[in-house]
Motif scaffolding. Structure first.
Motif, PDB file in Angstrom:
ATOM      1  N   GLY A  39      94.761 -18.388 -54.025  1.00 30.66           N
ATOM      2  CA  GLY A  39      95.924 -19.299 -53.956  1.00 30.66           C
ATOM      3  C   GLY A  39      95.665 -20.357 -55.403  1.00 30.66           C
ATOM      4  O   GLY A  39      95.082 -20.280 -56.318  1.00 30.66           O
ATOM      5  N   PRO A  40      96.602 -21.301 -55.337  1.00 28.67           N
ATOM      6  CA  PRO A  40      96.595 -22.365 -56.542  1.00 28.67           C
ATOM      7  C   PRO A  40      95.361 -22.892 -56.843  1.00 28.67           C
ATOM      8  O   PRO A  40      94.438 -23.260 -55.777  1.00 28.67           O
ATOM      9  CB  PRO A  40      97.798 -23.305 -55.864  1.00 28.67           C
ATOM     10  N   ASP A  41      95.163 -23.391 -58.126  1.00 33.02           N
ATOM     11  CA  ASP A  41      93.667 -23.918 -58.297  1.00 33.02           C
ATOM     12  C   ASP A  41      94.008 -25.522 -57.845  1.00 33.02           C
ATOM     13  O   ASP A  41      94.886 -26.048 -57.986  1.00 33.02           O
ATOM     14  CB  ASP A  41      93.870 -24.093 -59.927  1.00 33.02           C
ATOM     15  N   PRO A  42      92.932 -25.749 -56.892  1.00 36.13           N
ATOM     16  CA  PRO A  42      92.832 -27.111 -56.349  1.00 36.13           C
ATOM     17  C   PRO A  42      92.528 -28.368 -57.389  1.00 36.13           C
ATOM     18  O   PRO A  42      92.722 -29.312 -57.025  1.00 36.13           O
ATOM     19  CB  PRO A  42      91.760 -27.021 -55.355  1.00 36.13           C
ATOM     20  N   LEU A  43      91.900 -27.890 -58.472  1.00 33.77           N
ATOM     21  CA  LEU A  43      91.482 -28.832 -59.428  1.00 33.77           C
ATOM     22  C   LEU A  43      92.203 -28.331 -60.797  1.00 33.77           C
ATOM     23  O   LEU A  43      91.358 -28.419 -61.984  1.00 33.77           O
ATOM     24  CB  LEU A  43      90.212 -28.979 -59.575  1.00 33.77           C
ATOM     25  N   PRO A  44      93.600 -28.399 -60.982  1.00 40.77           N
ATOM     26  CA  PRO A  44      94.171 -28.032 -62.272  1.00 40.77           C
ATOM     27  C   PRO A  44      93.765 -28.721 -63.477  1.00 40.77           C
ATOM     28  O   PRO A  44      93.981 -28.307 -64.636  1.00 40.77           O
ATOM     29  CB  PRO A  44      95.545 -28.027 -62.017  1.00 40.77           C
ATOM     30  N   SER A  45      93.382 -30.200 -63.427  1.00 41.24           N
ATOM     31  CA  SER A  45      93.014 -30.786 -64.376  1.00 41.24           C
ATOM     32  C   SER A  45      91.576 -30.884 -64.795  1.00 41.24           C
ATOM     33  O   SER A  45      91.289 -31.763 -65.887  1.00 41.24           O
ATOM     34  CB  SER A  45      93.459 -32.298 -64.136  1.00 41.24           C
ATOM     35  N   TRP A  46      91.025 -29.912 -64.498  1.00 44.27           N
ATOM     36  CA  TRP A  46      89.580 -30.074 -64.647  1.00 44.27           C
ATOM     37  C   TRP A  46      89.485 -28.507 -65.454  1.00 44.27           C
ATOM     38  O   TRP A  46      89.857 -27.642 -65.027  1.00 44.27           O
ATOM     39  CB  TRP A  46      88.829 -29.777 -63.448  1.00 44.27           C
ATOM     40  N   ASN A  47      88.669 -28.546 -66.535  1.00 46.70           N
ATOM     41  CA  ASN A  47      88.477 -27.302 -67.420  1.00 46.70           C
ATOM     42  C   ASN A  47      87.274 -26.526 -66.686  1.00 46.70           C
ATOM     43  O   ASN A  47      86.607 -27.049 -65.772  1.00 46.70           O
ATOM     44  CB  ASN A  47      87.856 -27.774 -68.545  1.00 46.70           C
ATOM     45  N   GLU A  48      87.421 -25.326 -66.744  1.00 43.37           N
ATOM     46  CA  GLU A  48      86.477 -24.182 -66.246  1.00 43.37           C
ATOM     47  C   GLU A  48      85.116 -24.603 -66.861  1.00 43.37           C
ATOM     48  O   GLU A  48      85.164 -24.729 -68.041  1.00 43.37           O
ATOM     49  CB  GLU A  48      86.673 -22.949 -66.381  1.00 43.37           C
TER      50      GLU A  48
END
Length: 345
Positions: A39-48
Motif C-alpha cells: 500500500g501507500p508509503d506511511p512515511l512519504p517525507s522520509w528518504n529511504e
C-alpha cells in the motif's frame, strides 16, 4: 491396499510435504514482511535509509501477531518531546517568545519595569542582561506572564497569541512550523494502535489548547511543566486560579517521573532531540524486556531549518548524542533523512 487408504496416504504425504515446505519458508516470509510495505508509503517525507527502515522494522516487530516481539495494544505507548522534536525551537523556545511578547504587552501597566530587571532587559531586547538574570529572572517572568489568572483566561491568552504571532525567519505562525516527517510518524504509530503522548519541558497548559488540532494528541495525553493552581468559586462559578509557584518541571529526570505519574505505563518507544530527553529515552529503552525503540532528531540542516547540537543554548544535544551510539538509538539526520521539513514546503 484399499484405494481409499492409498488416497489417504497420498493426501497425508502431500500435506506433510506442504507443512515442511511452509516451515522452511516462514522465516523468509517473516523477514520480508518486516521490510516490505504494502500500500501507500506511511512515511512519504522520509528518504529511504537506515532511519526510516529502523522505524518500519520496529513497528512490524511489535505488531506482528504471534511474532517473538509482539506487544499487546495496551502496552504500545510512545512518548514524544515537543520543542525541537515536533516543532521548531530555534532561535529560542516558542514559549520563551510568548513570555517576551507578553511582558511587552503588559508593560504599559507596569512603568516600574523600565528600570527593573529582568523586565528592563526584555523591553530593551537586551538578551545578554536577560541571560545574566538566570533561573531567578526566568521564574519572575513566568510568574507575571503565566499566573494571576484562571486556567480559562490563560488558555485564551495563549490561543490568541499563537493565532497572531509569527516566527521572524519564516514569517509563519509557530503552529505551521511543525515537522512534516514527525506528523507522519505520529499518524503511522496511531494507525498501528499506539497511543502517542507528548512529554515536554514546555508548559502543559501552554500546549494543551492546540496539540490535538496540530498533532492529533488530545490534551489528556500531554505531559509538561506546570505551576500550582487553586480551586476558587468566582461569581458563583468554579474556577482554577493559576498561582506564581512552580509545581513540576517536566525536563531531564523529571520526564520519566511525569510519564509514570500521568500514564502509569512504561513507554516502549521514545522520541527526542536534546539532552533534556536523555532520561526519557533511557526509561523507555533500557533495563526492560521486549522490543524497545529510541530516536533522536539531529538538527543538521541550516538551509531549510537550523544546524545545532553540542554548543547550542536551546536544544543542546551532547550527552544524549553520545548515548545514542552506545544504546543503539536511531539518530535522524534531518538534512539526509527528511525530504521536506515543514508541511508548507
Amino acid at each position: 491396499m484399499n484405494p481409499i487408504n492409498r488416497f489417504a496416504n497420498l493426501d497425508r504425504r502431500v500435506l506433510l510435504s506442504s507443512v515442511a515446505l511452509l516451515s522452511l519458508l516462514t522465516p523468509l516470509l517473516r523477514s520480508t514482511s518486516a521490510s516490505a510495505q504494502t500500500g501507500p508509503d506511511p512515511l512519504p517525507s522520509w528518504n529511504e535509509g537506515a532511519s526510516k527502515t529502523s522505524i518500519l522494522n520496529f513497528v512490524a516487530r511489535v505488531t506482528t501477531q504471534g511474532g517473538p516481539d509482539f506487544v499487546s495494544v495496551d502496552q504500545r505507548i510512545a512518548t514524544f518531546d515537543n520543542d525541537g522534536t515536533l516543532w521548531i525551537e530555534q532561535p529560542m523556545y516558542v514559549q520563551l517568545a510568548f513570555i517576551l511578547d507578553r511582558v511587552k504587552a503588559l508593560a504599559p501597566m507596569h512603568p516600574e519595569w523600565k528600570t527593573k530587571q529582568p523586565f528592563a532587559a526584555v523591553l530593551n531586547n537586551d538578551f545578554k542582561a536577560l541571560a545574566a538574570s538566570g533561573e531567578k529572572g526566568l521564574v519572575e517572568l513566568v510568574a507575571v506572564t503565566h499566573a494571576g489568572m484562571t486556567t480559562a483566561e490563560f488558555e485564551k491568552i495563549t490561543t490568541d497569541w499563537l493565532a497572531t504571532a509569527r516566527d521572524h525567519r519564516f514569517k509563519r505562525p509557530y503552529t505551521e512550523l511543525v515537522y512534516q516527517p514527525m506528523l507522519e510518524l505520529l499518524a503511522y504509530l496511531r494507525a498501528n494502535e499506539f497511543k502517542t503522548f507528548i512529554a515536554s519541558g514546555g508548559g502543559i497548559e501552554f500546549m494543551r489548547p492546540w496539540t490535538e488540532r496540530i498533532y492529533g494528541v488530545p490534551p489528556e495525553q500531554v505531559i509538561g511543566s506546570s505551576i500550582k493552581t487553586r480551586f476558587e468559586m468566582k461569581d458563583g462559578a468554579p474556577t482554577l486560579f493559576r498561582l506564581p509557584d512552580i509545581n513540576f518541571i517536566d525536563d531531564k529526570s523529571g520526564k520519566p517521573i511525569g510519564i509514570n505519574e500521568h500514564i502509569g505505563r512504561r513507554p516502549i518507544a521514545a522520541f527526542g532531540n536534546s539532552d533534556g530527553d536523555l532520561e526519557m529515552l533511557q526509561w523507555a529503552t533500557l533495563g526492560a524486556s521486549g522490543a524497545r525503540f529510541g530516536l533522536i532528531v539531529h538538527h543538521t540542516d541550516a538551509e531549510r531549518e537550523y544546524a545545532y547540537d553540542r554548543q547550542s543554548h536551546f536544544g543542546k544535544l551532547d550527552v544524549a548524542l553520545d548515548a545514542a551510539a552506545v544504546n543503539r538509538w536511531t539518530v535522524v539526520d534531518m538534512k539526509k533523512d527528511w525530504k521536506r521539513i515543514f508541511p508548507f514546503e
